[in-house]
Design a protein around this motif. Structure first.
Motif, PDB file in Angstrom:
ATOM      1  N   GLU A  62     -55.140  12.632  37.519  1.00 37.79           N
ATOM      2  CA  GLU A  62     -55.446  13.075  38.879  1.00 37.79           C
ATOM      3  C   GLU A  62     -56.835  13.672  38.881  1.00 37.79           C
ATOM      4  N   SER A  80     -45.360  14.127  45.381  1.00 32.62           N
ATOM      5  CA  SER A  80     -45.935  15.468  45.242  1.00 32.62           C
ATOM      6  C   SER A  80     -46.198  16.102  46.600  1.00 32.62           C
ATOM      7  N   ALA A  81     -46.604  15.291  47.581  1.00 35.54           N
ATOM      8  CA  ALA A  81     -46.825  15.830  48.921  1.00 35.54           C
ATOM      9  C   ALA A  81     -45.511  16.286  49.545  1.00 35.54           C
ATOM     10  N   PRO A 129     -46.869  10.286  48.854  1.00 35.26           N
ATOM     11  CA  PRO A 129     -46.610  10.659  47.460  1.00 35.26           C
ATOM     12  C   PRO A 129     -45.515  11.716  47.348  1.00 35.26           C
ATOM     13  N   SER A 148     -48.881  16.718  41.466  1.00 37.16           N
ATOM     14  CA  SER A 148     -50.264  16.997  41.874  1.00 37.16           C
ATOM     15  C   SER A 148     -50.582  18.477  41.729  1.00 37.16           C
ATOM     16  N   ARG A 162     -51.359  18.205  52.510  1.00 36.53           N
ATOM     17  CA  ARG A 162     -50.530  18.352  51.310  1.00 36.53           C
ATOM     18  C   ARG A 162     -50.915  17.342  50.232  1.00 36.53           C
ATOM     19  N   ASP A 163     -51.849  16.443  50.542  1.00 33.93           N
ATOM     20  CA  ASP A 163     -52.191  15.354  49.620  1.00 33.93           C
ATOM     21  C   ASP A 163     -53.705  15.209  49.508  1.00 33.93           C
ATOM     22  N   HIS A 165     -42.461  14.190  40.458  1.00 34.69           N
ATOM     23  CA  HIS A 165     -43.276  13.065  40.912  1.00 34.69           C
ATOM     24  C   HIS A 165     -42.442  11.823  41.170  1.00 34.69           C
TER      25      HIS A 165
END
Length: 472
Positions: free
Chosen positions: A451, A273-274, A271, A303, A382-383, A342
């Protein structure tokens, strides 16, 4: 005086995007060039604009047309030829010139368009010049372009090698462990820029990277798949190649290579976001080592792991609206060291506060190569949460649909804010979740993002919100 054409479907909030030969013709491009000169360049004392283009067949003719409009208004033009959008931003930054990139980014082959910036790659959006460009373009198409007493001149400059060396100066990959990397260029601009940055062209040192190229041949008809990594179908070839070659990671770039998507060694998409958290923590640590307090920007549908992990590291996370012009402006205002979205746009202070997919990819490779574990293991912390991804719904009455969602979830204790659309958050109590509903700027769509800390909770909130949005 003739009525002005409505160009809102072509010149949008952040850029120009249209079908070549229909709403984007050479005549229109020439008027846009003249309008950019009068709305942005000349009022700020500028006299020259740098222009580049991607691999689409229509690019050179549109460059000539938009350059002709600039020259009509007395503005000189420097053409840098084939480049990625971040290559154009680099040229704008080092030459300190406003710029126009002729590209339709990830759109299909029939499209082309333009992204514009001020000197030092500063954004031009709806409220920072693009609205005025739209109005003037319509006027010039109706009444003609007034030609300046002195017509501007045109010249060329090759910036590719300098672009590669500049990025190499920001992330040193020479000391990492050897990595095998599959890169899917989708017949688009990464096929031009990856060799210039990660290869040995122009005297650059050899890196410990084994690059497996996919679709590096430039072809604006996209014969293999569209250059739009947001569509999972366009990542299938990369995922298969990562597994086939036993690669450490895969990289997919969009058409103009300003965005980068990452696939881990299992063929799973990481992702964005990660990646924002990973690179944000790296850049924040580098900033903190100088004694400064690092600030990192993230858009509001990233996230929750991003601000949580940045704050835990001692950095200051700042939430922004979606959209590159919003993030770029906030980056500059706050002197932020990094920003992420994102949608896999990643922004760097060291890169003129602009977005560059290549530099983000280099940070990922550096982080992976500085330790011994696989990418999936490095990314896992991170996710930690579960996201729905962005879901679009066609609605007849966006306000009514949004109100149904607000009423239902506010009754369950969700807190509301209106930074960009409507965000409802239940993150500070169990079960933990948040959702955002935003209207499209150009279509009768509502965009939903959800989320949660738990998969079942995410599905429940997602399904209930969609039912409310789509209620007849």
């Amino acid at each position: 005086m003739t009525d002005v054409l409505d160009l809102s479907g072509l010149i949008k909030s952040y850029d120009v995007r249209g079908i070549v030969g229909e709403d984007l013709t050479e005549e229109v491009a020439r008027a846009i060039g003249a309008a950019f000169a009068d709305a942005v360049v000349l009022p700020e004392g500028g006299s020259r604009v740098v222009i580049g283009h991607d691999m689409r067949d229509s690019g050179p003719a549109l460059v000539a047309a938009v350059g002709g409009g600039l020259r009509d208004r007395g503005v000189d033009v420097t053409e840098i030829g084939l480049c990625s959008t971040d290559g154009l931003y680099h040229a704008s930054g080092v030459l300190e010139l406003p710029g126009i990139m002729v590209t339709a980014s990830h759109n299909p082959a029939a499209y082309n368009g333009m992204k514009m910036c001020r000197p030092l790659a500063r954004a031009v959006g709806e409220t920072t010049g693009l609205g005025a460009v739209r109005d003037l373009t319509g006027r010039y198409l109706a009444d003609g372009i007034p030609v300046a007493q002195r017509r501007g001149d045109a010249g060329g400059q090759d910036m590719l090698a300098e672009y590669g060396a500049f990025l190499r100066s920001l992330v040193d990959l020479r000391g990492i462990r050897p990595l095998k990397v599959v890169v899917d260029a989708a017949n688009a601009m990464a096929g031009h820029t990856v060799p210039a940055v990660l290869g040995t062209a122009a005297g650059l040192a050899e890196l410990p990277l084994d690059i497996v190229p996919l679709y590096f041949e430039l072809d604006g008809t996209f014969p293999n798949h569209e250059a739009n990594p947001l569509d999972p179908a366009n990542l299938v070839d990369l995922q298969a190649a990562v597994l086939e070659h036993g690669a450490d990671l895969g990289l997919a770039f969009d058409g103009d290579a300003d965005r980068c998507f990452v696939v881990d060694e299992r063929g799973k998409v990481v992702p964005a976001s990660a990646i924002t958290a990973l690179v944000g923590l790296r850049e924040a640590a580098r900033e903190a080592a100088t004694g400064a307090q690092p600030t990192v920007i993230h858009n509001l549908i990233s996230s929750r792991a991003v601000p949580e992990q940045l704050a835990a590291s001692g950095a200051t996370p700042v939430r922004s609206k979606v959209g590159h012009s919003n993030i770029k402006a906030m980056m500059a205002d706050l002197n932020a060291v990094f920003g992420g979205e994102h949608s896999a746009h990643f922004y760097f202070r060291d890169f003129f506060y602009a977005d560059t997919g290549m530099l983000a990819a280099m940070h990922v490779m550096a982080a992976l190569g500085e330790q011994d574990g696989p990418l999936s293991e490095m990314i896992a912390p991170r996710d930690p949460y579960v996201a729905s991804g962005e879901i679009n719904s066609t609605v007849a009455d966006a306000d009514a649909a949004r109100e149904r969602v607000r009423a239902a979830f506010s009754a369950e204790g969700a807190e509301e804010d209106g930074l960009d659309g409507m965000t409802l958050s239940h993150w500070n109590a169990e079960p933990r979740w948040w959702l955002n509903v935003r209207a499209s700027n150009t279509e009768p769509l509502l965009r939903l993002n959800v989320e949660a800390a738990d998969h079942a909770v995410m599905e429940d909130i997602r399904d209930r919100a969609l039912a409310l949005i789509r209620e007849a």
